[in-house]
Design a protein around this motif. Structure first.
Motif, PDB file in Angstrom:
ATOM      1  N   CYS A   1       9.069   8.383  -0.335  1.00  0.00           N
ATOM      2  CA  CYS A   1       9.102   8.095  -1.771  1.00  0.00           C
ATOM      3  C   CYS A   1      10.054   6.970  -2.149  1.00  0.00           C
ATOM      4  O   CYS A   1      10.141   6.599  -3.310  1.00  0.00           O
ATOM      5  N   LYS A   2      10.751   6.400  -1.182  1.00  0.00           N
ATOM      6  CA  LYS A   2      11.804   5.429  -1.482  1.00  0.00           C
ATOM      7  C   LYS A   2      11.281   4.151  -2.142  1.00  0.00           C
ATOM      8  O   LYS A   2      11.770   3.744  -3.194  1.00  0.00           O
ATOM      9  N   SER A   3      10.285   3.510  -1.561  1.00  0.00           N
ATOM     10  CA  SER A   3       9.830   2.236  -2.135  1.00  0.00           C
ATOM     11  C   SER A   3       9.098   2.448  -3.458  1.00  0.00           C
ATOM     12  O   SER A   3       9.192   1.611  -4.361  1.00  0.00           O
ATOM     13  N   GLY A   4       8.395   3.556  -3.615  1.00  0.00           N
ATOM     14  CA  GLY A   4       7.731   3.851  -4.886  1.00  0.00           C
ATOM     15  C   GLY A   4       8.738   4.094  -5.998  1.00  0.00           C
ATOM     16  O   GLY A   4       8.597   3.585  -7.109  1.00  0.00           O
TER      17      GLY A   4
ATOM     18  N   LEU B   1       0.833  -1.203   0.000  1.00  0.00           N
ATOM     19  CA  LEU B   1       0.000   0.000   0.000  1.00  0.00           C
ATOM     20  C   LEU B   1       0.872   1.259   0.000  1.00  0.00           C
ATOM     21  O   LEU B   1       0.593   2.215  -0.722  1.00  0.00           O
ATOM     22  N   ALA B   2       1.950   1.238   0.784  1.00  0.00           N
ATOM     23  CA  ALA B   2       2.860   2.389   0.815  1.00  0.00           C
ATOM     24  C   ALA B   2       3.494   2.602  -0.555  1.00  0.00           C
ATOM     25  O   ALA B   2       3.615   3.740  -1.016  1.00  0.00           O
ATOM     26  N   THR B   3       3.874   1.514  -1.220  1.00  0.00           N
ATOM     27  CA  THR B   3       4.484   1.630  -2.550  1.00  0.00           C
ATOM     28  C   THR B   3       3.507   2.234  -3.543  1.00  0.00           C
ATOM     29  O   THR B   3       3.862   3.127  -4.311  1.00  0.00           O
ATOM     30  N   VAL B   4       2.264   1.760  -3.514  1.00  0.00           N
ATOM     31  CA  VAL B   4       1.245   2.289  -4.434  1.00  0.00           C
ATOM     32  C   VAL B   4       1.012   3.773  -4.167  1.00  0.00           C
ATOM     33  O   VAL B   4       0.935   4.582  -5.101  1.00  0.00           O
ATOM     34  N   LEU B   5       0.911   4.151  -2.911  1.00  0.00           N
ATOM     35  CA  LEU B   5       0.693   5.564  -2.574  1.00  0.00           C
ATOM     36  C   LEU B   5       1.887   6.422  -3.005  1.00  0.00           C
ATOM     37  O   LEU B   5       1.715   7.545  -3.485  1.00  0.00           O
ATOM     38  N   GLN B   6       3.089   5.905  -2.844  1.00  0.00           N
ATOM     39  CA  GLN B   6       4.266   6.657  -3.239  1.00  0.00           C
ATOM     40  C   GLN B   6       4.351   6.817  -4.753  1.00  0.00           C
ATOM     41  O   GLN B   6       4.721   7.883  -5.246  1.00  0.00           O
ATOM     42  N   VAL B   7       3.988   5.775  -5.494  1.00  0.00           N
ATOM     43  CA  VAL B   7       3.962   5.887  -6.951  1.00  0.00           C
ATOM     44  C   VAL B   7       2.924   6.926  -7.373  1.00  0.00           C
ATOM     45  O   VAL B   7       3.182   7.745  -8.262  1.00  0.00           O
ATOM     46  N   CYS B   8       1.772   6.917  -6.707  1.00  0.00           N
ATOM     47  CA  CYS B   8       0.745   7.929  -7.005  1.00  0.00           C
ATOM     48  C   CYS B   8       1.260   9.331  -6.698  1.00  0.00           C
ATOM     49  O   CYS B   8       1.029  10.263  -7.478  1.00  0.00           O
ATOM     50  N   MET B   9       1.985   9.480  -5.583  1.00  0.00           N
ATOM     51  CA  MET B   9       2.539  10.789  -5.239  1.00  0.00           C
ATOM     52  C   MET B   9       3.562  11.243  -6.289  1.00  0.00           C
ATOM     53  O   MET B   9       3.552  12.405  -6.710  1.00  0.00           O
ATOM     54  N   LEU B  10       4.406  10.325  -6.725  1.00  0.00           N
ATOM     55  CA  LEU B  10       5.384  10.677  -7.754  1.00  0.00           C
ATOM     56  C   LEU B  10       4.703  11.032  -9.077  1.00  0.00           C
ATOM     57  O   LEU B  10       5.158  11.921  -9.800  1.00  0.00           O
ATOM     58  N   CYS B  11       3.589  10.354  -9.385  1.00  0.00           N
ATOM     59  CA  CYS B  11       2.822  10.698 -10.587  1.00  0.00           C
ATOM     60  C   CYS B  11       2.205  12.091 -10.459  1.00  0.00           C
ATOM     61  O   CYS B  11       2.171  12.848 -11.435  1.00  0.00           O
ATOM     62  N   LEU B  12       1.741  12.427  -9.269  1.00  0.00           N
ATOM     63  CA  LEU B  12       1.194  13.770  -9.051  1.00  0.00           C
ATOM     64  C   LEU B  12       2.286  14.842  -9.204  1.00  0.00           C
ATOM     65  O   LEU B  12       2.022  15.918  -9.754  1.00  0.00           O
ATOM     66  N   VAL B  13       3.469  14.537  -8.733  1.00  0.00           N
ATOM     67  CA  VAL B  13       4.588  15.475  -8.916  1.00  0.00           C
ATOM     68  C   VAL B  13       4.862  15.658 -10.399  1.00  0.00           C
ATOM     69  O   VAL B  13       5.090  16.774 -10.869  1.00  0.00           O
ATOM     70  N   TRP B  14       4.833  14.550 -11.149  1.00  0.00           N
ATOM     71  CA  TRP B  14       5.061  14.645 -12.593  1.00  0.00           C
ATOM     72  C   TRP B  14       3.959  15.487 -13.255  1.00  0.00           C
ATOM     73  O   TRP B  14       4.241  16.311 -14.127  1.00  0.00           O
ATOM     74  N   LEU B  15       2.699  15.282 -12.841  1.00  0.00           N
ATOM     75  CA  LEU B  15       1.607  16.086 -13.405  1.00  0.00           C
ATOM     76  C   LEU B  15       1.792  17.574 -13.090  1.00  0.00           C
ATOM     77  O   LEU B  15       1.591  18.427 -13.952  1.00  0.00           O
TER      78      LEU B  15
END
Length: 139
Positions: A64-67, A13-27
């Protein structure tokens, strides 16, 4: 709710949330790039935003490490469209294929060389900062 107490589920769950956060940063970087800095790609701008947030302490590395680790591990998936393009246009590869391969090899060597030099310089800088902290008695 017992499944949420499982460490593997928490990590996923933490990995998924971190990937989503990184995607939001990209957006966000994409919007900023299009609005103010069209000559800078959104991915590069996003990388600098994350780097600045990490350096300033606004974003703890653990958030953001695991994502980021998962995204790097699955990087091959991001190259599938390029592979499909090569398969769809074999005549292009036949006419200028050698030049394309040379450009890919040269750019790969350059990127790896520059990356290693930057990582080495960053490591030396980190060691220098730790030495200065020890000299001043601050740990």
């Amino acid at each position: 709710m017992k499944s949420l107490s499982n460490p593997a589920v928490k990590q996923s769950l933490a990995t998924v949330l971190q990937v989503c956060m990184l995607c939001l940063v990209w957006l966000l970087a994409s919007r900023l790039s299009h609005a103010f800095l069209p000559e800078i790609p959104a991915g590069v701008l996003g990388m600098f935003l994350v780097l600045a947030a990490l350096a300033l302490g606004w974003l703890p590395l653990s958030w953001c490490k695991s994502g980021a680790r998962w995204l790097l591990a699955e990087m091959l998936l991001f190259f599938i469209p390029a592979t499909v393009a090569v398969v769809q246009y074999p005549q292009l590869m036949g006419s200028i294929g050698l030049r394309i391969v040379l450009v890919i090899l040269l750019s790969t060597v350059l990127v790896m060389t520059v990356t290693s030099l930057v990582v080495d310089a960053g490591y030396k800088f980190e060691i220098l900062l730790k030495r200065r902290k020890r000299q001043h008695g601050v740990l």
